[in-house]
Design a protein around this motif. Structure first.
Motif: not given
Length: 290
Positions: A114-125
């Motif tokens: 993947w990568d070293a950056y932060p991500h948000g897990l968006d599942v609508g909840f």
């Protein structure tokens, strides 16, 4: 009072995540007698797989959840079959060192895959705010606390009433005797690793949904390990409760004494408890007769 309540709720939420990971530690230890130091990394890998599913296939909550659970089962089974099964019968120290090496490999794979950056897990909840009076609580925080309570009840019933649960306890106590009684130790170990991976994965997905996803997530394993020690390495339910206690203690310490105290509060707590109960709050005392 409002500030204290907010700290307690936030502490329960992060403590529930610690508790889930700690239960993963305890499931493996109770079934195999082994401490898995790659638990935090397994949590992180499953969360990243869930994020990949949400961004490439579908962001539907149920699809992401099903994909994460299946990938966690596969991850646990592959680790047990390829890495841990060849170590059966080897000294405990050597096996533990293998889990530490596995942790380093899994941690490094994040940057490769993947990568070293932060991500948000968006599942609508998960990030919506529910207000009770002046207190705001995220839906993800409510859900993870409820999930921990449900899993505590389910695992208690499993180990107490199911034949396979009793078999897992027998293998942990004495795998050779269990083998003579017709219990398949490799099958029990595989089930324990798969279950532990699923529990850890659930914790990782909830953390990513409620907060953020980043390569630093492996530290959740380091935060959850004191919860396992506090509750008792051989006590799955105690580990879950220990996670709640650690989460509340850390949050209160950080809220009233600063972030520096928050980092050490959990470890100070287990030092005090272990001085009184070396086997943890809910662990069983080992009695050796000579």
């Amino acid at each position: 009072m409002q500030y204290l309540t907010q700290l307690l709720i936030s502490g329960l939420a992060i403590g529930a995540i610690y508790g889930l990971i700690a239960m993963g530690f305890a499931v493996i230890y109770k079934s195999t007698g082994l401490v898995n130091f790659a638990q935090g990394e397994m949590t992180m890998i499953v969360a990243y797989i869930a994020w990949t599913i949400s961004t490439t296939i579908s962001g539907n909550l149920f699809i992401v959840a099903a994909g994460a659970i299946i990938s966690a089962i596969v991850l646990g089974l592959v680790i047990e079959r390829v890495v841990m099964r060849p170590m059966l019968g080897e000294p405990v120290f050597a096996t533990v060192m293998v889990t530490i090496g596995l942790a380093v490999i899994l941690r490094s794979s994040i940057n490769f895959i993947w990568d070293a950056y932060p991500h948000g897990l968006d599942v609508g909840f998960g990030r919506d705010i529910v207000r009770v009076g002046n207190i705001g609580v995220r839906t993800g925080q409510i859900a993870v606390i409820a999930t921990l309570l449900v899993l505590l009840a389910a695992i208690w019933a499993f180990f107490r009433y199911s034949k396979f649960g009793v078999a897992m306890r027998a293998v942990a106590a004495d795998d050779r005797t269990a083998l003579l009684m017709g219990i398949s130790a490799p099958r029990v170990h595989a089930a324990a690793w798969a279950a532990s991976s699923v529990i850890a994965g659930i914790a990782g997905v909830f953390f990513a949904i409620t907060y953020d996803l980043s390569p630093a997530m492996f530290q959740l394993g380091l935060k959850a390990f004191p919860a396992t020690i506090l509750g008792g390495l051989d006590a799955v339910l105690g580990s879950g409760i220990g996670g709640l206690l650690i989460g509340i203690t850390e949050n209160l310490a950080g809220g009233y004494f600063g972030s520096g105290m928050k980092e050490v509060a959990g470890f100070l707590m287990i030092i005090v408890v272990l001085m009184v109960r070396p086997f943890g709050l809910f662990g069983e005392r080992d009695i050796e007769r000579v």
